[in-house]
Write a protein that holds these residues in place. Structure first.
Motif, short mmCIF file in Angstrom:
data_model
loop_
_atom_site.label_atom_id
_atom_site.label_comp_id
_atom_site.label_asym_id
_atom_site.label_seq_id
_atom_site.Cartn_x
_atom_site.Cartn_y
_atom_site.Cartn_z
N ARG A 1 73.63 -44.70 10.27
CA ARG A 1 74.57 -45.50 11.06
C ARG A 1 74.44 -45.21 12.55
O ARG A 1 74.77 -46.07 13.38
CB ARG A 1 76.01 -45.22 10.61
N LYS B 1 80.01 -36.37 14.54
CA LYS B 1 79.61 -37.19 15.68
C LYS B 1 79.60 -36.38 16.97
O LYS B 1 78.74 -36.56 17.83
CB LYS B 1 80.54 -38.39 15.82
N GLU C 1 75.37 -38.68 1.70
CA GLU C 1 76.40 -38.99 2.70
C GLU C 1 75.91 -38.67 4.11
O GLU C 1 76.11 -39.46 5.05
CB GLU C 1 77.68 -38.21 2.40
N PHE D 1 75.28 -41.31 7.19
CA PHE D 1 75.90 -41.06 8.49
C PHE D 1 74.87 -41.14 9.61
O PHE D 1 75.08 -41.81 10.63
CB PHE D 1 76.58 -39.69 8.46
N ARG E 1 85.52 -32.95 7.50
CA ARG E 1 84.80 -34.21 7.62
C ARG E 1 85.76 -35.39 7.86
O ARG E 1 86.93 -35.31 7.57
CB ARG E 1 83.95 -34.45 6.37
N ARG E 2 85.18 -36.45 8.41
CA ARG E 2 85.91 -37.68 8.73
C ARG E 2 86.96 -37.47 9.82
O ARG E 2 87.96 -38.19 9.89
CB ARG E 2 86.57 -38.27 7.47
#
Length: 203
Positions: free
Chosen positions: A140, A105, A133, A137, A99-100
């Motif tokens: 957003r 995406k 979370e 996400f 993740r991150r």
């Protein structure tokens, strides 16, 4: 150096990684309680089946060469009363260590790209209600909450309905099963005549 990301359709040799991702994703959800854990063999069979379905894809995301995310895409009518189709995005999951890094995406971007390719004007993403979370996400990215999906085994719902002691409920359920079975039989043997539905049907 930025991590290398690749998004592609699942292959049979991804089976073991997909079993691991499913296990992570299903913790604390209704799927863990209601569904048996997949096996590498069942995953390979599912990948082969999806390969023959033009309206569905199982997509994986690789991070530095390792399968670390997945998403299931389905092209479906947006409602029974509209001609438009929506791209339904289900079982979106990225493993913790990946993740991150942009993998989530990338999976959503692939979903949106395929939706455009298939002329689907809408994208609908199914996310666990308790996955805060993941829901932040998705918010957003412009995805608002439209519904709550609840999941249970058919026998569980029938048992709970029977426990309510509704008048003639069991008889109605039995009647509906008979009608459904009769319709299935007619589909196989169109020359048969269908009897009238019981008064309880559809009520």
């Amino acid at each position: 150096m930025a991590a290398a990301i690749e998004v592609r359709d699942a292959r049979p040799d991804d089976a073991a990684a997909l079993v691991t991702l499913w296990g992570e994703m299903s913790i604390g959800t209704g799927h863990q309680r209601a569904l048996a854990a997949p096996t590498p063999a069942s995953v390979r069979a599912s990948i082969a089946r999806l390969g023959q379905d033009p309206g569905a894809r199982l997509v994986v995301g690789e991070l530095d060469g390792h399968v670390s995310g997945m998403v299931y895409l389905r092209r479906t009518p947006i409602s029974p009363l509209h001609a438009e189709e929506t791209m339904t995005v289900e079982y979106l999951h990225v493993t913790d260590h990946a993740r991150r890094h942009g993998l989530g995406k990338a999976l959503v971007a692939e979903s949106a790209a395929w939706a455009e390719h298939e002329n689907c004007p809408y994208l609908g993403v199914v996310a666990p209600a308790l996955a805060r979370e993941a829901n932040r996400f998705l918010a957003r990215l412009g995805l608002g909450q439209a519904a709550v999906l609840r999941f249970a085994g058919t026998h569980t719902v029938r048992r709970r309905l029977a426990a309510e002691h509704a008048p003639n409920l069991l008889a109605m359920l039995s009647s509906r099963r008979s009608v459904i079975a009769r319709r299935a039989q007619l589909g196989r043997h169109p020359d048969l005549t269908s009897p009238a539905e019981p008064e309880s049907a559809g009520r």
